[in-house]
Design a protein around this motif. Structure first.
Motif, PDB file in Angstrom:
ATOM      1  N   ALA A  79      44.062  -6.302 -57.828  1.00  0.00           N
ATOM      2  CA  ALA A  79      42.885  -6.961 -57.254  1.00  0.00           C
ATOM      3  C   ALA A  79      42.610  -8.259 -58.010  1.00  0.00           C
ATOM      4  O   ALA A  79      42.413  -8.241 -59.231  1.00  0.00           O
ATOM      5  N   HIS A  80      42.611  -9.371 -57.269  1.00  0.00           N
ATOM      6  CA  HIS A  80      42.383 -10.688 -57.869  1.00  0.00           C
ATOM      7  C   HIS A  80      41.133 -11.300 -57.236  1.00  0.00           C
ATOM      8  O   HIS A  80      41.003 -11.336 -56.000  1.00  0.00           O
ATOM      9  N   ILE A  81      40.208 -11.763 -58.083  1.00  0.00           N
ATOM     10  CA  ILE A  81      38.959 -12.357 -57.613  1.00  0.00           C
ATOM     11  C   ILE A  81      38.818 -13.757 -58.204  1.00  0.00           C
ATOM     12  O   ILE A  81      39.012 -13.945 -59.409  1.00  0.00           O
ATOM     13  N   GLU A  82      38.522 -14.731 -57.344  1.00  0.00           N
ATOM     14  CA  GLU A  82      38.324 -16.102 -57.806  1.00  0.00           C
ATOM     15  C   GLU A  82      37.238 -16.763 -56.972  1.00  0.00           C
ATOM     16  O   GLU A  82      36.833 -16.255 -55.921  1.00  0.00           O
ATOM     17  N   GLY A  83      36.752 -17.893 -57.438  1.00  0.00           N
ATOM     18  CA  GLY A  83      35.719 -18.621 -56.720  1.00  0.00           C
ATOM     19  C   GLY A  83      36.249 -19.219 -55.434  1.00  0.00           C
ATOM     20  O   GLY A  83      37.458 -19.380 -55.235  1.00  0.00           O
ATOM     21  N   GLY A  84      35.354 -19.562 -54.553  1.00  0.00           N
ATOM     22  CA  GLY A  84      35.733 -20.145 -53.280  1.00  0.00           C
ATOM     23  C   GLY A  84      34.957 -19.517 -52.147  1.00  0.00           C
ATOM     24  O   GLY A  84      34.048 -18.702 -52.357  1.00  0.00           O
ATOM     25  N   SER A  85      35.338 -19.865 -50.934  1.00  0.00           N
ATOM     26  CA  SER A  85      34.672 -19.309 -49.760  1.00  0.00           C
ATOM     27  C   SER A  85      34.928 -17.812 -49.689  1.00  0.00           C
ATOM     28  O   SER A  85      36.027 -17.343 -50.042  1.00  0.00           O
ATOM     29  N   PRO A  86      33.943 -17.019 -49.239  1.00  0.00           N
ATOM     30  CA  PRO A  86      34.136 -15.558 -49.130  1.00  0.00           C
ATOM     31  C   PRO A  86      35.351 -15.222 -48.275  1.00  0.00           C
ATOM     32  O   PRO A  86      35.506 -15.720 -47.159  1.00  0.00           O
ATOM     33  N   PHE A  87      36.225 -14.410 -48.847  1.00  0.00           N
ATOM     34  CA  PHE A  87      37.495 -14.085 -48.168  1.00  0.00           C
ATOM     35  C   PHE A  87      38.021 -12.781 -48.753  1.00  0.00           C
ATOM     36  O   PHE A  87      37.914 -12.543 -49.955  1.00  0.00           O
ATOM     37  N   PHE A  88      38.573 -11.922 -47.895  1.00  0.00           N
ATOM     38  CA  PHE A  88      39.131 -10.648 -48.364  1.00  0.00           C
ATOM     39  C   PHE A  88      40.451 -10.432 -47.624  1.00  0.00           C
ATOM     40  O   PHE A  88      40.455 -10.286 -46.397  1.00  0.00           O
ATOM     41  N   ALA A  89      41.546 -10.394 -48.344  1.00  0.00           N
ATOM     42  CA  ALA A  89      42.867 -10.188 -47.732  1.00  0.00           C
ATOM     43  C   ALA A  89      43.616  -9.097 -48.474  1.00  0.00           C
ATOM     44  O   ALA A  89      43.565  -9.007 -49.707  1.00  0.00           O
ATOM     45  N   THR A  90      44.315  -8.284 -47.717  1.00  0.00           N
ATOM     46  CA  THR A  90      45.175  -7.246 -48.291  1.00  0.00           C
ATOM     47  C   THR A  90      46.610  -7.558 -47.909  1.00  0.00           C
ATOM     48  O   THR A  90      46.932  -7.690 -46.717  1.00  0.00           O
ATOM     49  N   VAL A  91      47.487  -7.679 -48.894  1.00  0.00           N
ATOM     50  CA  VAL A  91      48.894  -8.008 -48.652  1.00  0.00           C
ATOM     51  C   VAL A  91      49.775  -6.894 -49.224  1.00  0.00           C
ATOM     52  O   VAL A  91      49.304  -6.049 -49.976  1.00  0.00           O
ATOM     53  N   GLY A  92      51.070  -6.914 -48.850  1.00  0.00           N
ATOM     54  CA  GLY A  92      51.992  -5.870 -49.299  1.00  0.00           C
ATOM     55  C   GLY A  92      52.362  -4.912 -48.187  1.00  0.00           C
ATOM     56  O   GLY A  92      52.491  -3.707 -48.402  1.00  0.00           O
ATOM     57  N   LEU A  93      52.516  -5.459 -46.953  1.00  0.00           N
ATOM     58  CA  LEU A  93      52.864  -4.676 -45.762  1.00  0.00           C
ATOM     59  C   LEU A  93      51.865  -3.546 -45.481  1.00  0.00           C
ATOM     60  O   LEU A  93      52.242  -2.378 -45.354  1.00  0.00           O
ATOM     61  N   PRO A  94      50.573  -3.844 -45.369  1.00  0.00           N
ATOM     62  CA  PRO A  94      49.603  -2.797 -45.022  1.00  0.00           C
ATOM     63  C   PRO A  94      49.600  -2.535 -43.519  1.00  0.00           C
ATOM     64  O   PRO A  94      49.829  -3.449 -42.716  1.00  0.00           O
ATOM     65  N   ASP A  95      49.335  -1.306 -43.131  1.00  0.00           N
ATOM     66  CA  ASP A  95      49.170  -1.015 -41.704  1.00  0.00           C
ATOM     67  C   ASP A  95      47.707  -1.229 -41.321  1.00  0.00           C
ATOM     68  O   ASP A  95      46.892  -1.702 -42.124  1.00  0.00           O
ATOM     69  N   GLY A  96      47.356  -0.901 -40.088  1.00  0.00           N
ATOM     70  CA  GLY A  96      46.004  -1.146 -39.607  1.00  0.00           C
ATOM     71  C   GLY A  96      44.947  -0.437 -40.428  1.00  0.00           C
ATOM     72  O   GLY A  96      43.897  -1.014 -40.749  1.00  0.00           O
ATOM     73  N   ALA A  97      45.192   0.834 -40.800  1.00  0.00           N
ATOM     74  CA  ALA A  97      44.205   1.594 -41.563  1.00  0.00           C
ATOM     75  C   ALA A  97      43.972   0.982 -42.936  1.00  0.00           C
ATOM     76  O   ALA A  97      42.852   0.977 -43.455  1.00  0.00           O
ATOM     77  N   VAL A  98      45.025   0.428 -43.559  1.00  0.00           N
ATOM     78  CA  VAL A  98      44.885  -0.192 -44.877  1.00  0.00           C
ATOM     79  C   VAL A  98      44.132  -1.514 -44.763  1.00  0.00           C
ATOM     80  O   VAL A  98      43.268  -1.832 -45.591  1.00  0.00           O
ATOM     81  N   ARG A  99      44.443  -2.295 -43.718  1.00  0.00           N
ATOM     82  CA  ARG A  99      43.745  -3.573 -43.536  1.00  0.00           C
ATOM     83  C   ARG A  99      42.251  -3.353 -43.285  1.00  0.00           C
ATOM     84  O   ARG A  99      41.406  -4.142 -43.726  1.00  0.00           O
ATOM     85  N   GLU A 100      41.926  -2.279 -42.574  1.00  0.00           N
ATOM     86  CA  GLU A 100      40.519  -1.993 -42.290  1.00  0.00           C
ATOM     87  C   GLU A 100      39.758  -1.502 -43.524  1.00  0.00           C
ATOM     88  O   GLU A 100      38.530  -1.373 -43.481  1.00  0.00           O
ATOM     89  N   SER A 101      40.467  -1.228 -44.608  1.00  0.00           N
ATOM     90  CA  SER A 101      39.807  -0.700 -45.802  1.00  0.00           C
ATOM     91  C   SER A 101      38.771  -1.675 -46.359  1.00  0.00           C
ATOM     92  O   SER A 101      37.834  -1.261 -47.037  1.00  0.00           O
ATOM     93  N   ARG A 102      38.951  -2.973 -46.106  1.00  0.00           N
ATOM     94  CA  ARG A 102      38.010  -3.948 -46.664  1.00  0.00           C
ATOM     95  C   ARG A 102      36.583  -3.679 -46.208  1.00  0.00           C
ATOM     96  O   ARG A 102      35.627  -3.862 -46.975  1.00  0.00           O
ATOM     97  N   GLU A 103      36.409  -3.221 -44.939  1.00  0.00           N
ATOM     98  CA  GLU A 103      35.070  -2.933 -44.442  1.00  0.00           C
ATOM     99  C   GLU A 103      34.500  -1.682 -45.113  1.00  0.00           C
ATOM    100  O   GLU A 103      33.331  -1.646 -45.496  1.00  0.00           O
ATOM    101  N   ARG A 104      35.330  -0.664 -45.245  1.00  0.00           N
ATOM    102  CA  ARG A 104      34.881   0.578 -45.894  1.00  0.00           C
ATOM    103  C   ARG A 104      34.585   0.338 -47.369  1.00  0.00           C
ATOM    104  O   ARG A 104      33.591   0.842 -47.913  1.00  0.00           O
TER     105      ARG A 104
END
Length: 511
Positions: free
Chosen positions: A22-47
């Motif tokens: 997990a990497h956090i830096e300044g800038g515009s609010p943004f949340f991305a998951t990389v590393g070949l995630p499927d739909g359930a993993v990408r939706e984890s940001r909301e949960r």
């Protein structure tokens, strides 16, 4: 700000460690998951975002990148929710990062921060134990299953807040312990017993022979003759599962999400009976990320196919590889997975489309051509893998009304286990063979020798009864099993005679 958390994922029935960065830096609010995630993993940001806020923590309104390594393997499922949330909190300085790196973490988050159970916790726990990591932290509902892995500290938690408090030392959670041997031996009884079946003595005998040698069997009889009832009791006369077999079977059911609630270990042999409308992917496994099918869920148990000719032809044909090899290989563009599938096939069918061809109490309305077409739905290569064909007649009233009970499954299982011990000793030089049904041509020539009288009997059976050539090896293997049940070192003519009776569908006179 960077934090790293260990998690794990399942690939086939095995697991591998995943590093959640997990990497956090300044800038515009943004949340991305990389590393070949499927739909359930990408939706984890909301949960994850809702769970962090509802657990009383600050969610950073910054640029957040979450990487799941290794990045070349597709990740699926919601089990990464908890490690992602903890990684973000660790990057913000809310968690002791040093202690966090000692555990593999799994869990699906609800919006209120509570945890839901996951699939595949047993294979993950086994992998964690092999990697010599400190332990695994996962939802409390999965703790009993994960504790089946030896020499592993299992930490059960119920919420994101519990996990944070545990890593910060504010809450002591005792590791979950269980006696593996006690669980393995406590629930090994079957609900169905052979003594419940009235009549059908010769069919019970055929099932005993099938169980003793691991032979596939098909039962042919009219509706209501008891084919399904008999098949359901077949697992109860098979040898007890060993601990290694139980763990391997449990892994498959855990990955597929079919492990019964509050059950940590499958201790009885599986019995799977899919409907005849099942697809080929449902039977052998499939999907974008392949999941185990019915043949793998029946691993070390029984796969029962009722109304066999009603299954689609392509569905039956894909079973030929697992019947032959004891495993299923499913290839996709991204990966290829192999699932074990060592099972006994028990099938049932009516003798004709109307079902009453062999029933003396009902008139059959089918023509000879219709009967031939019905039976011909079963291909020769498939029948070639079924050693025993037995006819199941309608039960007579006096047998139904009789108070006489037959032998119990426990008594029959005793004879089956004795025969299996003989076979294990016989095949000690062949690690891939554990029962007579697994013999191939070379082993048949070595272990299934018959005398001159036996050769004459087989010759007469093939010529006069019209048995096909493919029946020859099957008769010899079944004869070897019958001899083992009787404790005979050599195959006798009476053993051959009984085996010949178990080839109903090979007789030209059947039609």
């Amino acid at each position: 700000m960077l934090a790293q958390v260990l998690s794990a994922a399942v690939l086939g029935i095995h697991a591998y460690i995943v590093k959640v960065e997990a990497h956090i830096e300044g800038g515009s609010p943004f949340f991305a998951t990389v590393g070949l995630p499927d739909g359930a993993v990408r939706e984890s940001r909301e949960r994850v975002q809702a769970a962090i806020k509802n657990s009383g923590f600050y969610f950073p309104i910054k640029r957040i990148i979450v990487n799941l390594a290794p990045a070349d393997i597709k990740k699926e499922g919601a089990a990464f929710d908890l490690p992602i949330a903890l990684g973000i909190l660790a990057a913000m300085g809310d968690i002791d990062s040093e202690r966090l790196s000692q555990y593999v973490i799994l869990g699906e988050l609800s919006l209120d921060g509570s945890l839901r159970p996951i699939h595949g916790s047993l294979p993950i726990a086994v992998t964690v134990a092999k990697e010599n990591l400190h332990g695994v932290l996962l939802p409390a509902e999965n703790a009993k299953e994960a504790a089946m892995a030896r020499d592993l500290q299992v930490i059960p938690i119920r919420s994101l807040l519990d996990a944070v408090n545990f890593f910060n030392g504010a809450q002591g959670i005792k590791p979950y312990h269980i006696d593996l041997n006690e669980v393995f031996t406590s629930k090994r009884d079957y609900q169905d017993d052979f003594q419940d079946v009235k009549g059908q003595a010769h069919v019970k005998r055929a099932l005993e022979v099938a169980a003793a040698g691991g032979h596939n069997i098909i039962m042919i009889g009219p509706p209501g003759s008891g084919k399904t009832m008999l098949a359901k009791r077949l697992p109860s006369i098979l040898p007890d599962l060993t601990l290694e077999e139980a763990l391997e079977t449990t892994k498959i059911h855990s990955v597929a999400g079919h492990l019964p609630p509050n059950e940590a270990l499958i201790t009885t042999r599986p019995f799977r009976a899919p409907h005849h409308t099942i697809s080929d992917a449902g039977l052998i496994g499939g999907g974008t990320v392949p999941k185990p099918g019915e043949v793998s869920l029946a691993h070390h148990g029984v796969l029962f196919l009722d109304e066999l000719p009603e299954f689609k032809k392509n569905v039956l044909e894909v079973m030929r590889q697992p019947l032959e090899d004891g495993r299923v290989t499913i290839s996709r563009a991204l990966l290829s997975l192999t699932y074990p599938a060592v099972f006994m096939l028990a099938a049932a069918m009516n003798p004709c489309p109307c079902g009453y061809y062999t029933d003396p109490n009902h008139d059959c309305t089918c023509s000879g051509q219709q009967i031939k077409q019905y039976v011909s739905r079963l291909s020769g290569p498939l029948l070639d893998r079924i050693d025993i064909h037995v006819e199941v007649p309608a039960v007579k009233y006096r047998e139904l009304s009789s108070d006489v009970t037959g032998e119990s499954s426990k008594i029959i299982r005793g004879r089956v286990e004795s025969a299996r011990r003989v076979q294990l000793n016989r095949f000690r030089e062949y690690p891939h063979i554990f029962c007579n049904a697994r013999m191939e041509a070379k082993e048949i020539r070595r272990f299934c020798r018959i005398n001159e009288q036996g050769h004459e009997l087989l010759k007469m059976a093939i010529t006069k009864l019209g048995l096909s050539a493919r029946a020859y090896d099957r008769i010899l293997k079944v004869s070897r099993t019958i001899a083992d049940l009787e404790g005979c070192e050599h195959i006798q003519p009476n053993h051959l005679s009984e085996a010949i009776q178990y080839r109903s569908l090979d007789r030209t006179s059947y039609f």
